[in-house]
Design an enzyme around this catalytic site. Structure first.
Site, PDB file in Angstrom:
ATOM      1  N   GLY A   1      -2.702  -7.939  -1.683  1.00  0.00           N
ATOM      2  CA  GLY A   1      -1.771  -6.832  -1.651  1.00  0.00           C
ATOM      3  C   GLY A   1      -0.405  -7.290  -1.207  1.00  0.00           C
TER       4      GLY A   1
ATOM      5  N   ASN B   1       3.309  -7.594   0.852  1.00  0.00           N
ATOM      6  CA  ASN B   1       3.707  -7.640   2.257  1.00  0.00           C
ATOM      7  C   ASN B   1       3.925  -6.223   2.779  1.00  0.00           C
ATOM      8  OD1 ASN B   1       3.732 -10.451   2.441  1.00  0.00           O
ATOM      9  ND2 ASN B   1       5.855 -10.591   1.740  1.00  0.00           N
ATOM     10  N   GLY B   2       3.472  -5.983   3.999  1.00  0.00           N
ATOM     11  CA  GLY B   2       3.630  -4.661   4.597  1.00  0.00           C
ATOM     12  C   GLY B   2       2.632  -3.637   4.117  1.00  0.00           C
TER      13      GLY B   2
ATOM     14  N   GLY C   1      -0.544  -3.472   4.870  1.00  0.00           N
ATOM     15  CA  GLY C   1      -1.564  -3.117   5.849  1.00  0.00           C
ATOM     16  C   GLY C   1      -2.740  -4.072   5.932  1.00  0.00           C
ATOM     17  N   LYS C   2      -2.667  -5.223   5.274  1.00  0.00           N
ATOM     18  CA  LYS C   2      -3.801  -6.159   5.286  1.00  0.00           C
ATOM     19  C   LYS C   2      -4.079  -6.680   6.692  1.00  0.00           C
ATOM     20  CE  LYS C   2      -1.943  -9.020   2.330  1.00  0.00           C
ATOM     21  NZ  LYS C   2      -0.610  -8.344   2.269  1.00  0.00           N
ATOM     22  N   SER C   3      -3.037  -7.146   7.373  1.00  0.00           N
ATOM     23  CA  SER C   3      -3.214  -7.650   8.739  1.00  0.00           C
ATOM     24  C   SER C   3      -3.591  -6.523   9.694  1.00  0.00           C
ATOM     25  CB  SER C   3      -1.931  -8.343   9.220  1.00  0.00           C
ATOM     26  OG  SER C   3      -1.630  -9.465   8.422  1.00  0.00           O
TER      27      SER C   3
ATOM     28  N   GLU D   1      -4.325 -15.051   5.694  1.00  0.00           N
ATOM     29  CA  GLU D   1      -3.486 -16.029   4.996  1.00  0.00           C
ATOM     30  C   GLU D   1      -3.705 -17.447   5.550  1.00  0.00           C
ATOM     31  OE1 GLU D   1      -1.735 -15.501   2.419  1.00  0.00           O
ATOM     32  OE2 GLU D   1      -1.257 -13.373   2.358  1.00  0.00           O
TER      33      GLU D   1
END
Length: 264
Positions: free
Chosen positions: A41, A43-44, A46-48, A167
């Site tokens: 997805g 950047n930003g 919501g993965k992290s 990542e």
């Protein structure tokens, strides 16, 4: 329920974020034991944040997370975590050995001395990432790929049943990236892996399930596949083809739930 069907992570109707701001919303997914689950997805998206919610590091605004049927605060003892960026003082006198031993703290707490068992487990973890011969090196003497393998070894030293990686190959070259993914595929025989990545191509060769994250979690009914609509909704741009390696993912037709259609 047999081992092959044991649910490692059960997320239902989850919304979470920071300072009352919602970053991820209405996320529901079950990750089974020994899955190799990929999340892609923008950047930003919501993965992290999703990984931090699984670890119990941010408050849940709505819904629930269970790790082997336990709340995150109790279940995270089964989880090893490798963060996206691991910053450190390059002049701080710490060796590869010291870094990996830190992975035992999740088990023994903050007692001042490491036991012989701690040292045996740290040594085994370094063997797994093929860096035992580097144990006395200063961490700054290693390449980016070698350091990343050290951080994976630190997570493995705690004997996790689940490994979360954010990542893990962002700062390494192509050859080392392939080495790390082959290693992850091997340990996936014993450990459930949840991998956040921007590298769509690698998903075709290594993971067995995949979803897209952009506030909501976009999936296909058969989440072994990446669909054009799933990618387009997550990245907000048209996609014609994704193919990499052998075997490669086939793009299939995809239809989201009506409630997500209304929100997009």
């Amino acid at each position: 329920m047999g081992k092959d069907s044991t649910v490692a992570i059960d997320i239902q109707n989850l919304s979470a974020g920071y300072d009352k701001e919602t970053i991820i919303e209405d996320v529901s997914i079950q990750i089974k034991e020994n899955d190799f689950f990929g999340i892609i997805g923008p950047n930003g998206g919501g993965k992290s944040t999703l990984l931090k919610a699984i670890l119990g590091l941010i408050p849940i605004q709505k819904g629930s997370i269970k790790i082997f049927n336990r709340l995150p605060e109790q279940g995270r003892k089964y989880v090893g975590y490798v963060a996206q960026y691991t910053e450190f003082d390059k002049n701080f006198p710490i060796s590869v050995w010291d870094v990996v031993l830190m992975g035992r703290r999740s088990i023994r707490g903050y007692l001042p001395r490491y036991s012989s068992t701690d040292k045996q487990e740290a040594e085994q973890a370094l063997k797994m990432v093929d860096l035992l011969d580097f144990k006395h090196r200063h961490i700054n003497e290693l390449s980016g790929g070698q350091r990343q393998r050290v951080f994976i070894a630190r997570a493995l030293a705690g004997h996790p049943r689940i490994l979360l990686l954010d990542e893990p190959t962002a700062s390494v070259d192509t050859d080392m990236r392939e080495t790390i993914y082959r290693f992850l595929k091997e340990i996936n025989k014993k450990i459930t892996i949840v991998l956040v990545t921007h590298d769509i191509g690698v998903l075709s060769s290594y993971v067995n399930r995949v979803s897209c994250m952009n506030r909501y979690l976009f999936t296909h009914d058969d989440d072994r596949y990446i669909s054009t609509e799933m990618i387009e909704k997550a990245y907000s741009c048209p996609v014609e083809l994704i193919a990499h390696g052998v075997p490669h993912r086939v793009l299939v037709d995809h239809h989201q739930k009506k409630e997500k259609e209304k929100r997009s």
